[in-house]
Enzyme design. Structure first.
Site, mmCIF file in Angstrom:
data_model
loop_
_atom_site.group_PDB
_atom_site.id
_atom_site.type_symbol
_atom_site.label_atom_id
_atom_site.label_comp_id
_atom_site.label_asym_id
_atom_site.label_seq_id
_atom_site.Cartn_x
_atom_site.Cartn_y
_atom_site.Cartn_z
ATOM 1 C CB VAL A 16 9.763 25.234 -40.069
ATOM 2 C CG1 VAL A 16 11.102 24.705 -40.547
ATOM 3 C CG2 VAL A 16 9.444 24.667 -38.673
ATOM 4 C CE1 TYR A 140 3.805 15.490 -35.448
ATOM 5 C CE2 TYR A 140 2.517 16.617 -37.126
ATOM 6 C CZ TYR A 140 3.680 16.474 -36.391
ATOM 7 O OH TYR A 140 4.744 17.334 -36.618
ATOM 8 C CE LYS A 144 4.991 15.614 -39.702
ATOM 9 N NZ LYS A 144 5.522 16.453 -40.793
ATOM 10 C CG ASN A 169 8.137 20.634 -28.513
ATOM 11 O OD1 ASN A 169 8.504 19.458 -28.571
ATOM 12 N ND2 ASN A 169 6.934 20.977 -28.095
ATOM 13 C CG HIS A 183 3.478 23.501 -31.113
ATOM 14 N ND1 HIS A 183 3.340 23.869 -32.430
ATOM 15 C CD2 HIS A 183 3.473 22.151 -31.101
ATOM 16 C CE1 HIS A 183 3.278 22.785 -33.178
ATOM 17 N NE2 HIS A 183 3.355 21.735 -32.405
ATOM 18 C CD1 TRP A 205 -4.211 26.362 -19.585
ATOM 19 C CD2 TRP A 205 -3.922 25.795 -21.733
ATOM 20 N NE1 TRP A 205 -5.006 27.178 -20.339
ATOM 21 C CE2 TRP A 205 -4.875 26.840 -21.652
ATOM 22 C CE3 TRP A 205 -3.606 25.267 -22.993
ATOM 23 C CZ2 TRP A 205 -5.479 27.375 -22.795
ATOM 24 C CZ3 TRP A 205 -4.221 25.797 -24.130
ATOM 25 C CH2 TRP A 205 -5.148 26.838 -24.015
HETATM 26 P P1 NAP Z 1 2.895 25.768 -39.660
HETATM 27 O O1 NAP Z 1 3.480 27.020 -39.118
HETATM 28 O O2 NAP Z 1 1.528 25.351 -39.263
HETATM 29 O O3 NAP Z 1 2.978 25.836 -41.276
HETATM 30 C C1 NAP Z 1 2.382 24.809 -42.007
HETATM 31 C C2 NAP Z 1 2.605 25.116 -43.465
HETATM 32 O O4 NAP Z 1 2.048 24.065 -44.240
HETATM 33 C C3 NAP Z 1 1.947 26.415 -43.895
HETATM 34 O O5 NAP Z 1 2.733 27.058 -44.865
HETATM 35 C C4 NAP Z 1 0.646 25.914 -44.516
HETATM 36 O O6 NAP Z 1 0.122 26.781 -45.500
HETATM 37 C C5 NAP Z 1 1.128 24.628 -45.154
HETATM 38 N N1 NAP Z 1 0.026 23.685 -45.383
HETATM 39 C C6 NAP Z 1 -0.786 23.118 -44.444
HETATM 40 N N2 NAP Z 1 -1.664 22.295 -45.047
HETATM 41 C C7 NAP Z 1 -1.410 22.350 -46.393
HETATM 42 C C8 NAP Z 1 -1.977 21.738 -47.531
HETATM 43 N N3 NAP Z 1 -3.001 20.871 -47.434
HETATM 44 N N4 NAP Z 1 -1.465 22.026 -48.751
HETATM 45 C C9 NAP Z 1 -0.429 22.891 -48.873
HETATM 46 N N5 NAP Z 1 0.171 23.502 -47.824
HETATM 47 C C10 NAP Z 1 -0.327 23.223 -46.601
HETATM 48 O O7 NAP Z 1 3.841 24.522 -39.322
HETATM 49 P P2 NAP Z 1 5.379 24.497 -38.879
HETATM 50 O O8 NAP Z 1 5.433 24.543 -37.391
HETATM 51 O O9 NAP Z 1 6.151 25.474 -39.697
HETATM 52 O O10 NAP Z 1 5.785 22.998 -39.297
HETATM 53 C C11 NAP Z 1 6.486 22.766 -40.486
HETATM 54 C C12 NAP Z 1 6.917 21.310 -40.475
HETATM 55 O O11 NAP Z 1 7.726 21.065 -39.319
HETATM 56 C C13 NAP Z 1 5.738 20.339 -40.400
HETATM 57 O O12 NAP Z 1 5.965 19.233 -41.250
HETATM 58 C C14 NAP Z 1 5.737 19.899 -38.936
HETATM 59 O O13 NAP Z 1 5.189 18.605 -38.793
HETATM 60 C C15 NAP Z 1 7.207 19.937 -38.615
HETATM 61 N N6 NAP Z 1 7.508 20.090 -37.173
HETATM 62 C C16 NAP Z 1 7.066 21.188 -36.496
HETATM 63 C C17 NAP Z 1 7.356 21.299 -35.121
HETATM 64 C C18 NAP Z 1 6.898 22.491 -34.313
HETATM 65 O O14 NAP Z 1 7.121 22.496 -33.091
HETATM 66 N N7 NAP Z 1 6.292 23.492 -34.914
HETATM 67 C C19 NAP Z 1 8.092 20.303 -34.472
HETATM 68 C C20 NAP Z 1 8.539 19.209 -35.212
HETATM 69 C C21 NAP Z 1 8.236 19.106 -36.569
HETATM 70 P P3 NAP Z 1 -1.138 27.729 -45.099
HETATM 71 O O15 NAP Z 1 -0.650 28.592 -43.998
HETATM 72 O O16 NAP Z 1 -1.476 28.432 -46.351
HETATM 73 O O17 NAP Z 1 -2.218 26.771 -44.629
HETATM 74 O O1 GFB Z 2 3.729 22.191 -27.526
HETATM 75 P P1 GFB Z 2 2.695 21.363 -26.869
HETATM 76 O O2 GFB Z 2 1.262 21.746 -27.043
HETATM 77 O O3 GFB Z 2 2.764 19.874 -27.385
HETATM 78 O O4 GFB Z 2 3.055 21.307 -25.297
HETATM 79 P P2 GFB Z 2 3.723 18.664 -26.990
HETATM 80 C C1 GFB Z 2 2.129 20.727 -24.416
HETATM 81 C C2 GFB Z 2 2.644 20.845 -22.974
HETATM 82 O O5 GFB Z 2 2.698 22.247 -22.575
HETATM 83 C C3 GFB Z 2 1.656 20.177 -22.031
HETATM 84 C C4 GFB Z 2 1.726 22.482 -21.535
HETATM 85 O O6 GFB Z 2 2.339 19.749 -20.881
HETATM 86 C C5 GFB Z 2 0.723 21.353 -21.702
HETATM 87 O O7 GFB Z 2 0.026 21.134 -20.463
HETATM 88 N N1 GFB Z 2 1.138 23.821 -21.727
HETATM 89 C C6 GFB Z 2 1.088 24.778 -20.791
HETATM 90 C C7 GFB Z 2 0.595 24.282 -22.867
HETATM 91 N N2 GFB Z 2 0.476 25.875 -21.268
HETATM 92 C C8 GFB Z 2 0.174 25.590 -22.588
HETATM 93 C C9 GFB Z 2 -0.431 26.345 -23.624
HETATM 94 O O8 GFB Z 2 -0.836 27.516 -23.464
HETATM 95 N N3 GFB Z 2 -0.553 25.737 -24.845
HETATM 96 C C10 GFB Z 2 -0.125 24.458 -25.068
HETATM 97 N N4 GFB Z 2 -0.252 23.933 -26.314
HETATM 98 N N5 GFB Z 2 0.448 23.696 -24.088
HETATM 99 C C11 GFB Z 2 3.405 18.160 -29.518
HETATM 100 C C12 GFB Z 2 2.736 17.111 -30.380
HETATM 101 O O9 GFB Z 2 3.476 17.651 -28.206
HETATM 102 O O10 GFB Z 2 4.733 18.404 -29.937
HETATM 103 C C13 GFB Z 2 2.730 17.572 -31.809
HETATM 104 O O11 GFB Z 2 1.422 16.886 -29.922
HETATM 105 C C14 GFB Z 2 4.058 18.125 -32.249
HETATM 106 O O12 GFB Z 2 2.344 16.473 -32.622
HETATM 107 C C15 GFB Z 2 4.713 19.000 -31.217
HETATM 108 O O13 GFB Z 2 4.919 17.107 -32.612
HETATM 109 C C16 GFB Z 2 6.146 19.329 -31.588
HETATM 110 O O14 GFB Z 2 5.146 19.080 -26.990
HETATM 111 O O15 GFB Z 2 3.170 18.009 -25.777
#
Ligand code: NAP
Ligand code: GFB
Length: 318
Positions: A16, A140, A144, A169, A183, A205
């Site tokens: 992000v 988590y 949050k 997501n 993810h 999966w």
């Molecule tokens: P990400 O790609 O894993 O990036 C996480 C970031 O946080 C990285 O810059 C990491 O730095 C930093 N970080 C982790 N632990 C830290 C610590 N202890 N101190 C300082 N920095 C730290 O995650 P993202 O997907 O961009 O997510 C960003 C935000 O969006 C999070 O709050 C997440 O909960 C939220 N969010 C994500 C999703 C999604 O699908 N990805 C969905 C909903 C909400 P380093 O790389 O140096 O460790």
């Molecule tokens: O993105 P994901 O890992 O998390 O998606 P959630 C999980 C779904 O995708 C399950 C299927 O139904 C898995 O069986 N899946 C299929 C896979 N192939 C794959 C694969 O190669 N990798 C993964 N990871 N899944 C998360 C939360 O839920 O959503 C986190 O657990 C976070 O906390 C994130 O908030 C946004 O969407 O299920």
């Protein structure tokens, strides 16, 4: 945000954060805004002293707080305690140091996976605390949810303008493509890349039947910059495509097959968990504020994400 602003993006080097960097330094660039994208190399924000040092160095007027321990279903299943403790420490440090140093506004991140598992649909922002989250990621989710509690408490006791967004997501460039921790979309992209290279089957999966709304990281970035600049509320706002854009994991996998032009065998490993079946969220509140916002079409965004991974395979997080 008319005056000279310094915006600290914690967690700025992730999925992000890098999308926000692309948009803030590109189409949304403003001369009065100076952006700082921090990673854990700038300090471990679960440590109070490191947090204070980072804020003393950057002296932000505004904060977009992204830093967190983040992961997909399978990482959450393994580490619920760590997800709770580490994120709770980070969130308390960032919000308290923001308050102590007079930051004008903080935008933090919740997630649509934190809502109650037993719920009516579509989910909306009023339902965050209406019951326990899905058991797969309770650590988590509760950490949050406490961001929302802290935001309301800082506003009530000190008048702080601390708010939050609730992304669904997210996927895109700079994602975590690690198969165990990441993810679903980055996992599918990584697996299909390997299947093409080795001429082996592509394994999805679970059953493929769970349903998700996916938001492209660049679209989320555009909306988060708008929230920082214009959104007036303390209450959270869901940032997601509409309910009508929800797809099954199977349909998401098919979009990756098409984007990567994969011709091999597609298999489903039903020994792996499906996790939460659905978490359909309403974006009606967003639409009230931004009726004309246009999301990038899903297939186009998936193609751009695949192209990024192929072009950056050597350096991508995997
Ligand atoms: P990400 O790609 O894993 O990036 C996480 C970031 O946080 C990285 O810059 C990491 O730095 C930093 N970080 C982790 N632990 C830290 C610590 N202890 N101190 C300082 N920095 C730290 O995650 P993202 O997907 O961009 O997510 C960003 C935000 O969006 C999070 O709050 C997440 O909960 C939220 N969010 C994500 C999703 C999604 O699908 N990805 C969905 C909903 C909400 P380093 O790389 O140096 O460790
Ligand atoms: O993105 P994901 O890992 O998390 O998606 P959630 C999980 C779904 O995708 C399950 C299927 O139904 C898995 O069986 N899946 C299929 C896979 N192939 C794959 C694969 O190669 N990798 C993964 N990871 N899944 C998360 C939360 O839920 O959503 C986190 O657990 C976070 O906390 C994130 O908030 C946004 O969407 O299920």
């Amino acid at each position: 945000m008319g005056d000279q602003c310094v915006i600290l993006v914690t967690g700025g080097t992730g999925l992000v954060g890098q999308a926000i960097k692309t948009i803030a330094e590109g189409e949304e660039n403003r001369p009065n805004e100076q952006w700082y994208f921090a990673s854990s190399k700038d300090g471990d924000l679960s440590v109070r002293e490191d947090t204070e040092k980072l804020f003393a160095k950057v002296k932000p007027t505004h904060v977009i707080h992204l830093a967190a321990m983040v992961g997909g279903l399978f990482r959450n299943l393994k580490y619920n305690l760590d997800f709770y403790r580490i994120n709770t420490l980070i969130n308390d440090n960032v919000l308290n140091v923001s308050y102590k140093t007079g930051v004008k506004k903080v935008v933090s991140c919740l997630s649509t996976c934190i809502f109650p598992d037993k719920t009516t649909y579509p989910i909306d922002e009023t339902m965050v605390h209406n019951g326990p989250p899905h058991d797969s990621n309770f650590g988590y989710s509760y950490s949050k949810r406490m961001i929302d509690v802290l935001n309301r408490a800082y506003n009530k006791q000190h008048g702080c303008q601390f708010t939050s967004v609730v992304p669904t997501n997210v996927y895109g460039a700079h994602d975590n493509f690690n198969l165990e921790d990441g993810h679903v979309l980055p996992g599918l992209i990584h697996k299909i890349y390997t299947a093409k290279k080795n001429n082996t089957p592509f394994t999805v999966w679970g059953t493929g039947s769970p349903r998700r709304q996916f938001i492209y990281s660049l679209d989320l970035a555009r909306l988060m910059i708008w929230v920082l600049r214009e959104y007036p509320e303390i209450d959270p706002i869901i940032l997601s495509v509409g309910e009508e854009d929800e797809v099954s994991i199977k349909e998401a996998a098919e979009a990756v097959v098409e984007a990567m032009d994969f011709k091999g065998e597609v298999k489903y490993d039903t020994t792996k968990s499906d996790g939460q079946f659905k978490k359909t969220a309403s974006n009606a509140k967003l639409r009230k504020y931004r009726p004309d916002f246009k999301f990038t079409p899903f297939k186009q965004a998936v193609k751009e994400s695949c192209d990024w991974f192929v072009a950056n395979y050597e350096t991508a997080r995997k």
